[in-house]
Scaffold this active site. Structure first.
Site, PDB file in Angstrom:
ATOM      1  N   TYR A   1      -5.479 -14.357  12.234  1.00  0.00           N
ATOM      2  CA  TYR A   1      -5.244 -15.314  11.153  1.00  0.00           C
ATOM      3  C   TYR A   1      -5.224 -16.750  11.676  1.00  0.00           C
ATOM      4  O   TYR A   1      -5.723 -17.659  11.023  1.00  0.00           O
ATOM      5  CB  TYR A   1      -3.908 -15.032  10.449  1.00  0.00           C
ATOM      6  CG  TYR A   1      -3.975 -13.976   9.382  1.00  0.00           C
ATOM      7  CD1 TYR A   1      -4.364 -12.679   9.689  1.00  0.00           C
ATOM      8  CD2 TYR A   1      -3.647 -14.264   8.062  1.00  0.00           C
ATOM      9  CE1 TYR A   1      -4.420 -11.702   8.712  1.00  0.00           C
ATOM     10  CE2 TYR A   1      -3.692 -13.287   7.081  1.00  0.00           C
ATOM     11  CZ  TYR A   1      -4.082 -12.017   7.411  1.00  0.00           C
ATOM     12  OH  TYR A   1      -4.133 -11.055   6.434  1.00  0.00           O
TER      13      TYR A   1
ATOM     14  N   LYS B   1      -5.753  -1.077  17.899  1.00  0.00           N
ATOM     15  CA  LYS B   1      -7.100  -0.541  18.114  1.00  0.00           C
ATOM     16  C   LYS B   1      -7.395  -0.709  19.600  1.00  0.00           C
ATOM     17  O   LYS B   1      -8.342  -1.399  20.003  1.00  0.00           O
ATOM     18  CB  LYS B   1      -8.102  -1.300  17.209  1.00  0.00           C
ATOM     19  CG  LYS B   1      -9.520  -0.745  17.210  1.00  0.00           C
ATOM     20  CD  LYS B   1      -9.706   0.544  16.424  1.00  0.00           C
ATOM     21  CE  LYS B   1     -11.093   1.134  16.693  1.00  0.00           C
ATOM     22  NZ  LYS B   1     -11.301   2.449  16.079  1.00  0.00           N
TER      23      LYS B   1
ATOM     24  N   ASP C   1      -7.525   2.987  12.361  1.00  0.00           N
ATOM     25  CA  ASP C   1      -8.335   3.864  11.517  1.00  0.00           C
ATOM     26  C   ASP C   1      -7.606   5.190  11.286  1.00  0.00           C
ATOM     27  O   ASP C   1      -7.545   5.693  10.162  1.00  0.00           O
ATOM     28  CB  ASP C   1      -9.754   4.075  12.085  1.00  0.00           C
ATOM     29  CG  ASP C   1      -9.780   4.415  13.571  1.00  0.00           C
ATOM     30  OD1 ASP C   1      -8.873   3.998  14.316  1.00  0.00           O
ATOM     31  OD2 ASP C   1     -10.729   5.103  14.010  1.00  0.00           O
TER      32      ASP C   1
ATOM     33  N   ASP D   1      -1.499  -6.452   7.411  1.00  0.00           N
ATOM     34  CA  ASP D   1      -1.950  -6.812   6.058  1.00  0.00           C
ATOM     35  C   ASP D   1      -2.528  -5.581   5.367  1.00  0.00           C
ATOM     36  O   ASP D   1      -2.190  -5.275   4.220  1.00  0.00           O
ATOM     37  CB  ASP D   1      -3.016  -7.914   6.182  1.00  0.00           C
ATOM     38  CG  ASP D   1      -3.567  -8.340   4.834  1.00  0.00           C
ATOM     39  OD1 ASP D   1      -2.771  -8.598   3.918  1.00  0.00           O
ATOM     40  OD2 ASP D   1      -4.807  -8.425   4.699  1.00  0.00           O
TER      41      ASP D   1
ATOM     42  N   ASP E   1      -0.278  -2.998   2.608  1.00  0.00           N
ATOM     43  CA  ASP E   1      -0.801  -2.842   1.253  1.00  0.00           C
ATOM     44  C   ASP E   1      -1.098  -1.378   0.943  1.00  0.00           C
ATOM     45  O   ASP E   1      -0.845  -0.912  -0.175  1.00  0.00           O
ATOM     46  CB  ASP E   1      -2.065  -3.692   1.064  1.00  0.00           C
ATOM     47  CG  ASP E   1      -1.727  -5.077   0.509  1.00  0.00           C
ATOM     48  OD1 ASP E   1      -0.543  -5.338   0.218  1.00  0.00           O
ATOM     49  OD2 ASP E   1      -2.645  -5.897   0.359  1.00  0.00           O
TER      50      ASP E   1
END
Ligand SMILES: CC(C)[C@H](C(=O)O)[C@@H](O)C(=O)O
Ligand SMILES: CC(C)[C@H](C(=O)O)[C@@H](O)C(=O)O
Lengths: 361, 361
Positions: free
Chosen positions: B144, B194, B226, B250, B254
């Site tokens: 970000y 990851k 994933d 993020d 959600d």
């Protein structure tokens, strides 16, 4: 051309046993459709580490280079989990293969087969609405391969860093594939990005909009990745083709696969601009069930069908396999993980599935 | 200290109406628990664009600086959707606020309330196993805010790029928060990264392992993003505290919110090292139902409770609100979106919910 060479890379876990069934089915179609396949087998992943000290030995890579397509099983297992990331079976075999052959286009169809709705982890009414998507994932760019990538600094200020990066031409070539695919399907492309935060995504979105002008018959939507992850749960039937960069495609294609609840049925293709490709099941090597003859070979068999379709242009043979698989599933010819507990005694073995499909083609 | 100043930023859509109910509830607790709250209201988001030309006007920022905490409603709506990303209400207000106040710690609890299992988009047996997680998301670093970020090159070679980056100390401070939170909950931290692809994630994992040594009573697991996205669907009851970087947090927070099926109940806190914080509902501004008096104020009310707990250290008052909300929900005192169609006539209005909870505290 009617004679093809296939590099066969069974790998670890259930890889070898499901690969045997895929070969069985390929043998059946090559007779019927009048072409010949020359299979050359190579070690990859954990078994390659054991036999040659690395997950992608030079002989395997050379074998792939000499072939018309790669049929890949699955790699990895507890034995190799302690290795450093770049030496691990999955990452150490797949990323170099993708990079080496410029396999920029990953196609991952995911659907709920009629009759198998109850396997989906979704609420019955949501699963009943159906789910049939194609994830088109860019596979050789983005944060996977962007430079610089590494470490710098000392002590508590030491940082790890990666670069997400896309050029217009990289976005353009994968976007064209998504729009073309949408034409042959539901006519809707949903492009997934994070354009409210990422500069890469702003460029991504611009180029996708440009490409969309060439396909006025296809509807284009954009979703942020966080919202896409939610919409896939809320109302998955709304999606047709999902177009994603490498990282978001990794996440979203796995979510889509899990939504079907039948990972053992899902194939994938990773293609370059010359339609050379690597074909592999979406699921993993499942070491816990390896060697028991109960693994579902369908994902591997459908991967072989994709190989025939995309790399060998043997569309009729590919269709014959797809139809044979649908026949097996709709007749309730299923491996155990697809059956409810009380029907497990009707489960077919790995080789029974392969036999049925090979006979049906 | 017993007198606090609260910056109230209602924003757009349902923001003002749910904010009114949160204030109602705060008024009830300040009397009862013997402290006083001085509310100062400021424009933010779309309404700030309309009134002052920018989503986060200087007067709003100054007001936040002069306060003990920020109670944020929700921002955005169709009117402002065509603006360039950095000018949009959500992004243009939230990212600068996070950056300016160094709100590095985002806490997002997500759970399925007893009795509301059928709202979850998950299969009944999966939802019945329960779901109660706390997402701990790093909020001021990662891709970000990493530099460089931008564009370079010409024509088809033009690239967009972003930098994902974490330092050891950034990972360490957010990891400590996750482990401390796990101590007060289920005792399990699942760190999501990851690390098979990203250098940032390898460093992330190393530091999280180091921090874990200080918490021998807490179990640490690692998952790739994933796989985490899949496991959340397959068996969400397995999770307790999820520890993520900015981008993965993020996405995963959600997904977790959507899994509950009751986004209107979920609060969030974004804190800095001094426990100054911004508190906001997890859901959006829902412009489609704004002004109708039907929006669920619970997420805003629970956000106010988090504000009392974390920034004002008024734990008893915070608990009183949490208990009052649980009472409302368990007594079936619900807004319409939480009720099945045949019971919608029993739906409570926004202000009825606020009244009930204010009286119950
Ligand atoms: C093994 C890993 C590097 C790989 C990826 O992240 O691309 C895998 O998750 C996949 O999706 O094929
Ligand atoms: C509005 C957007 C920049 C923001 C984010 O990505 O952090 C939002 O999705 C959130 O999670 O608060």
């Amino acid at each position: 051309k009617q004679n093809y060479r296939i590099a066969v890379l069974p790998g670890d876990g259930i890889g070898p046993e499901v690969m045997a069934e895929a070969i069985k089915v390929l043998d059946a179609v090559q007779q019927k459709f009048g072409f010949t396949l020359d299979y050359q087998q190579y070690d990859v992943g954990g078994i390659a580490i054991d036999n040659h000290g690395e997950p992608l030995p030079p002989a395997t890579l050379a074998g792939c280079e000499a072939s018309d397509a790669i049929l890949f099983g699955s790699v990895g297992g507890p034995k190799w989990e302690g290795l450093p990331p770049e030496k691990q079976p999955e990452r150490g075999a797949l990323l170099p293969l993708r990079g080496h052959f410029d396999l920029f286009c990953n196609l991952r169809p995911a659907k709920i087969h009629p009759g198998l709705e109850s396997l989906a982890p979704l609420r019955a009414d949501i699963a009943a609405a159906g789910f049939d998507v194609l994830c088109v994932r860019e596979l050789t760019g983005g944060i996977y391969f962007g430079k610089p990538k590494g470490r710098e600094g000392e002590g508590e200020d030491e940082t790890g860093f990666d670069t997400m990066k896309y050029s217009r031409k990289e976005v353009r070539r994968i976007a064209h594939i998504a729009f073309q695919a949408a034409r042959g399907r539901g006519g809707v492309v949903t492009s997934v990005d994070k354009a409210n935060v990422l500069a890469t995504s702003i460029l991504w979105r611009e180029v996708v909009e440009e490409v969309a002008k060439d396909y006025p018959d296809v509807t284009l939507n954009h979703l942020y990745i966080d919202n896409a992850t939610m919409q896939m749960l809320r109302y998955p039937a709304q999606f047709d083709v999902l177009l994603c960069g490498n990282l978001f495609g990794d996440i979203l294609s796995d979510e889509a696969a899990m939504i079907t609840g039948s990972m053992g049925l899902l194939p994938s293709a990773s293609l370059n601009a010359d339609d050379f490709g690597l074909y592999e099941p979406a699921g993993g090597s499942a070491p816990d069930i390896a060697g028991q003859g109960i693994a579902n070979p369908v994902a591997q068999i459908l991967s072989a069908a994709m190989l025939l379709r995309f790399s060998l242009k043997q569309e009729a043979a590919a269709n014959a396999i797809d139809t044979a698989v649908s026949k097996a599933l709709s007749e309730g010819y299923l491996t155990g993980e697809l059956l409810p507990a009380e029907k497990r005694d009707q489960a077919k073995s790995t080789s029974q599935m392969g036999d049925f499909i090979a006979q049906a083609v």
